[in-house]
Design a protein around this motif. Structure first.
Motif, short mmCIF file in Angstrom:
data_model
loop_
_atom_site.label_atom_id
_atom_site.label_comp_id
_atom_site.label_asym_id
_atom_site.label_seq_id
_atom_site.Cartn_x
_atom_site.Cartn_y
_atom_site.Cartn_z
N ALA A 15 0.84 -1.20 0.00
CA ALA A 15 0.00 0.00 0.00
C ALA A 15 0.87 1.25 0.00
O ALA A 15 0.58 2.22 -0.71
CB ALA A 15 -0.93 -0.01 1.20
N THR A 16 1.96 1.22 0.75
CA THR A 16 2.88 2.36 0.79
C THR A 16 3.50 2.59 -0.58
O THR A 16 3.67 3.73 -1.01
CB THR A 16 3.98 2.12 1.84
OG1 THR A 16 3.34 2.00 3.12
CG2 THR A 16 4.97 3.25 1.88
N ARG A 19 0.67 4.19 -2.81
CA ARG A 19 0.04 5.43 -2.35
C ARG A 19 0.39 6.65 -3.20
O ARG A 19 -0.50 7.43 -3.54
CB ARG A 19 0.37 5.68 -0.88
CG ARG A 19 -0.46 6.79 -0.28
CD ARG A 19 -0.37 6.84 1.24
NE ARG A 19 -0.93 5.63 1.82
CZ ARG A 19 -0.25 4.79 2.62
NH1 ARG A 19 0.98 5.04 2.95
NH2 ARG A 19 -0.84 3.73 3.10
N PRO A 23 -3.70 7.36 -4.08
CA PRO A 23 -3.95 7.30 -2.63
C PRO A 23 -5.20 6.51 -2.27
O PRO A 23 -5.33 6.06 -1.13
CB PRO A 23 -4.11 8.76 -2.22
CG PRO A 23 -3.67 9.58 -3.37
CD PRO A 23 -3.68 8.72 -4.58
N SER A 40 -7.66 0.25 -8.62
CA SER A 40 -7.03 1.56 -8.69
C SER A 40 -7.46 2.29 -9.94
O SER A 40 -7.83 1.67 -10.94
CB SER A 40 -5.50 1.36 -8.72
OG SER A 40 -4.85 2.59 -8.92
#
Length: 78
Positions: A15-16, A19, A23, A40
């Motif tokens: 996820a990082t 992001r 986001p 996404s």
């Protein structure tokens, strides 16, 4: 979109990595198999590039499967 990962990272690390690209991206990871499901607004190529930049070898999945309760349904089948 789904990907096969060569490593078994945790979902927070993935996820990082995604992001900055999106986001609001949502992910589901099957840690045992290394299959990652990503929802996404970014394209599959953009997601794969972001994951590669984070150090993961990734391959798009040809035949997608449901991962961890996620859905691969886009609603277009009618």
């Amino acid at each position: 979109m789904q990907f096969e990962l060569d490593a078994r990272p945790d979902a927070a690390t993935l996820a990082t990595a995604l992001r900055p690209l999106d986001p609001d991206a949502k992910i589901a990871l099957d840690g045992a198999s290394g299959r990652l499901d990503v929802i996404s607004s970014a394209s599959s190529e953009q997601v794969a590039a972001a994951l590669r930049q984070a150090g993961y070898a990734v391959q798009p999945v040809v035949q997608e499967l449901h991962v961890s309760g996620g859905s691969t349904c886009c609603g277009g089948c009618g």
